[in-house]
Design a protein around this motif. Structure first.
Motif, PDB file in Angstrom:
ATOM      1  N   ALA A   1       0.821  -1.218   0.000  1.00  0.00           N
ATOM      2  CA  ALA A   1       0.000   0.000   0.000  1.00  0.00           C
ATOM      3  C   ALA A   1       0.857   1.271   0.000  1.00  0.00           C
ATOM      4  O   ALA A   1       0.323   2.377   0.032  1.00  0.00           O
ATOM      5  CB  ALA A   1      -0.926  -0.006   1.218  1.00  0.00           C
ATOM      6  N   ASP A   2       2.167   1.104  -0.021  1.00  0.00           N
ATOM      7  CA  ASP A   2       3.113   2.228  -0.041  1.00  0.00           C
ATOM      8  C   ASP A   2       3.081   3.085   1.221  1.00  0.00           C
ATOM      9  O   ASP A   2       3.369   4.283   1.179  1.00  0.00           O
ATOM     10  CB  ASP A   2       2.915   3.110  -1.279  1.00  0.00           C
ATOM     11  N   TYR A   3       2.766   2.467   2.368  1.00  0.00           N
ATOM     12  CA  TYR A   3       2.817   3.183   3.644  1.00  0.00           C
ATOM     13  C   TYR A   3       4.207   3.101   4.270  1.00  0.00           C
ATOM     14  O   TYR A   3       4.559   3.918   5.109  1.00  0.00           O
ATOM     15  CB  TYR A   3       1.792   2.631   4.627  1.00  0.00           C
ATOM     16  N   ILE A   4       4.963   2.076   3.879  1.00  0.00           N
ATOM     17  CA  ILE A   4       6.328   1.919   4.377  1.00  0.00           C
ATOM     18  C   ILE A   4       7.252   1.640   3.202  1.00  0.00           C
ATOM     19  O   ILE A   4       6.815   1.212   2.132  1.00  0.00           O
ATOM     20  CB  ILE A   4       6.460   0.784   5.421  1.00  0.00           C
TER      21      ILE A   4
ATOM     22  N   THR B   1       6.647   6.080   4.672  1.00  0.00           N
ATOM     23  CA  THR B   1       6.683   6.961   3.511  1.00  0.00           C
ATOM     24  C   THR B   1       5.845   8.191   3.846  1.00  0.00           C
ATOM     25  O   THR B   1       5.183   8.249   4.889  1.00  0.00           O
ATOM     26  CB  THR B   1       6.072   6.264   2.284  1.00  0.00           C
ATOM     27  N   ALA B   2       5.831   9.139   2.951  1.00  0.00           N
ATOM     28  CA  ALA B   2       4.973  10.320   3.140  1.00  0.00           C
ATOM     29  C   ALA B   2       3.509   9.884   3.238  1.00  0.00           C
ATOM     30  O   ALA B   2       2.743  10.431   4.044  1.00  0.00           O
ATOM     31  CB  ALA B   2       5.168  11.304   1.997  1.00  0.00           C
ATOM     32  N   LYS B   3       3.129   8.889   2.460  1.00  0.00           N
ATOM     33  CA  LYS B   3       1.756   8.382   2.503  1.00  0.00           C
ATOM     34  C   LYS B   3       1.449   7.746   3.861  1.00  0.00           C
ATOM     35  O   LYS B   3       0.363   7.920   4.409  1.00  0.00           O
ATOM     36  CB  LYS B   3       1.547   7.372   1.374  1.00  0.00           C
ATOM     37  N   GLY B   4       2.408   7.021   4.431  1.00  0.00           N
ATOM     38  CA  GLY B   4       2.228   6.420   5.756  1.00  0.00           C
ATOM     39  C   GLY B   4       2.085   7.473   6.840  1.00  0.00           C
ATOM     40  O   GLY B   4       1.266   7.344   7.752  1.00  0.00           O
ATOM     41  N   ILE B   5       2.866   8.541   6.734  1.00  0.00           N
ATOM     42  CA  ILE B   5       2.768   9.645   7.695  1.00  0.00           C
ATOM     43  C   ILE B   5       1.405  10.328   7.557  1.00  0.00           C
ATOM     44  O   ILE B   5       0.758  10.648   8.561  1.00  0.00           O
ATOM     45  CB  ILE B   5       3.926  10.636   7.493  1.00  0.00           C
ATOM     46  N   SER B   6       0.945  10.507   6.328  1.00  0.00           N
ATOM     47  CA  SER B   6      -0.375  11.115   6.100  1.00  0.00           C
ATOM     48  C   SER B   6      -1.485  10.256   6.691  1.00  0.00           C
ATOM     49  O   SER B   6      -2.447  10.784   7.256  1.00  0.00           O
ATOM     50  CB  SER B   6      -0.619  11.299   4.595  1.00  0.00           C
ATOM     51  N   LEU B   7      -1.345   8.953   6.578  1.00  0.00           N
ATOM     52  CA  LEU B   7      -2.340   8.040   7.148  1.00  0.00           C
ATOM     53  C   LEU B   7      -2.386   8.196   8.669  1.00  0.00           C
ATOM     54  O   LEU B   7      -3.466   8.336   9.256  1.00  0.00           O
ATOM     55  CB  LEU B   7      -2.024   6.596   6.762  1.00  0.00           C
ATOM     56  N   LEU B   8      -1.239   8.184   9.312  1.00  0.00           N
ATOM     57  CA  LEU B   8      -1.205   8.334  10.767  1.00  0.00           C
ATOM     58  C   LEU B   8      -1.703   9.699  11.222  1.00  0.00           C
ATOM     59  O   LEU B   8      -2.283   9.820  12.300  1.00  0.00           O
ATOM     60  CB  LEU B   8       0.205   8.097  11.305  1.00  0.00           C
ATOM     61  N   ALA B   9      -1.497  10.710  10.397  1.00  0.00           N
ATOM     62  CA  ALA B   9      -1.934  12.062  10.741  1.00  0.00           C
ATOM     63  C   ALA B   9      -3.424  12.278  10.490  1.00  0.00           C
ATOM     64  O   ALA B   9      -3.965  13.326  10.840  1.00  0.00           O
ATOM     65  CB  ALA B   9      -1.115  13.084   9.956  1.00  0.00           C
ATOM     66  N   GLY B  10      -4.075  11.305   9.862  1.00  0.00           N
ATOM     67  CA  GLY B  10      -5.505  11.426   9.598  1.00  0.00           C
ATOM     68  C   GLY B  10      -5.842  12.179   8.330  1.00  0.00           C
ATOM     69  O   GLY B  10      -7.002  12.490   8.080  1.00  0.00           O
ATOM     70  N   VAL B  11      -4.845  12.492   7.521  1.00  0.00           N
ATOM     71  CA  VAL B  11      -5.074  13.203   6.268  1.00  0.00           C
ATOM     72  C   VAL B  11      -5.758  12.282   5.260  1.00  0.00           C
ATOM     73  O   VAL B  11      -6.603  12.719   4.487  1.00  0.00           O
ATOM     74  CB  VAL B  11      -3.743  13.751   5.699  1.00  0.00           C
ATOM     75  N   ILE B  12      -5.358  11.004   5.273  1.00  0.00           N
ATOM     76  CA  ILE B  12      -6.007   9.993   4.436  1.00  0.00           C
ATOM     77  C   ILE B  12      -6.502   8.887   5.348  1.00  0.00           C
ATOM     78  O   ILE B  12      -6.098   8.805   6.514  1.00  0.00           O
ATOM     79  CB  ILE B  12      -5.061   9.427   3.352  1.00  0.00           C
ATOM     80  N   ALA B  13      -7.370   8.043   4.830  1.00  0.00           N
ATOM     81  CA  ALA B  13      -7.916   6.930   5.619  1.00  0.00           C
ATOM     82  C   ALA B  13      -7.771   5.632   4.853  1.00  0.00           C
ATOM     83  O   ALA B  13      -7.724   5.620   3.620  1.00  0.00           O
ATOM     84  CB  ALA B  13      -9.388   7.188   5.927  1.00  0.00           C
ATOM     85  N   ASP B  14      -7.669   4.549   5.590  1.00  0.00           N
ATOM     86  CA  ASP B  14      -7.619   3.216   5.009  1.00  0.00           C
ATOM     87  C   ASP B  14      -8.434   2.310   5.932  1.00  0.00           C
ATOM     88  O   ASP B  14      -8.090   2.186   7.118  1.00  0.00           O
ATOM     89  CB  ASP B  14      -6.173   2.740   4.909  1.00  0.00           C
ATOM     90  N   PRO B  15      -9.460   1.669   5.413  1.00  0.00           N
ATOM     91  CA  PRO B  15     -10.291   0.818   6.263  1.00  0.00           C
ATOM     92  C   PRO B  15      -9.573  -0.421   6.799  1.00  0.00           C
ATOM     93  O   PRO B  15     -10.073  -1.080   7.703  1.00  0.00           O
ATOM     94  CB  PRO B  15     -11.448   0.413   5.349  1.00  0.00           C
ATOM     95  N   LEU B  16      -8.369  -0.698   6.285  1.00  0.00           N
ATOM     96  CA  LEU B  16      -7.618  -1.850   6.764  1.00  0.00           C
ATOM     97  C   LEU B  16      -6.487  -1.479   7.724  1.00  0.00           C
ATOM     98  O   LEU B  16      -5.678  -2.307   8.082  1.00  0.00           O
ATOM     99  CB  LEU B  16      -7.043  -2.638   5.585  1.00  0.00           C
ATOM    100  N   VAL B  17      -6.453  -0.205   8.154  1.00  0.00           N
ATOM    101  CA  VAL B  17      -5.421   0.233   9.102  1.00  0.00           C
ATOM    102  C   VAL B  17      -6.058   1.056  10.204  1.00  0.00           C
ATOM    103  O   VAL B  17      -6.636   2.112   9.946  1.00  0.00           O
ATOM    104  CB  VAL B  17      -4.317   1.049   8.406  1.00  0.00           C
TER     105      VAL B  17
END
Length: 107
Positions: free
Chosen positions: A60-63, A89-105
């Motif tokens: 998923a390109d989070y790491i 990755t930048a995408k993983g940081i965005s996920l943790l910051a709540g900028v993007i969402a993933d129903p599997l994380v």
């Protein structure tokens, strides 16, 4: 979806989140997956669940993953995780910051 499938989905979501958050502890540095594995073992995550989580987070390109000794990117399926290190990755940081969402994380 039956109860077993609901529980499995929730466990997968929690495992993915736990692994991602653990890798994030040293955000600017790479973390050895062996150390990450030991850390999440205390959360009740089995080795198979850990491998599944790292595989998903990588696909998923989070790491990003690299070989510890060679410092070169690797394909997770082609390597022993004990020889790898990971960082968000930048995408993983965005996920943790709540900028993007993933129903599997779970973040």
């Amino acid at each position: 979806m039956d109860n077993k499938q609901i529980i499995e989905k929730a466990v997968c979501r929690n495992n993915n989140g736990a692994v991602l958050r653990t890798i994030n502890v040293l955000r600017k540095s790479y973390n050895r997956l062996k150390v990450v594995r030991e850390a999440v073992n205390g959360c009740g995550i089995s080795e198979g669940e850990f491998v599944d989580a790292v595989n998903y987070l990588d696909l998923a390109d989070y790491i990003t993953l690299r070989h510890i000794a060679l410092k070169k990117p690797v394909v997770f399926a082609d390597a022993d995780y004990n020889e790898l290190e990971a960082k968000l990755t930048a995408k993983g940081i965005s996920l943790l910051a709540g900028v993007i969402a993933d129903p599997l994380v779970e973040v």
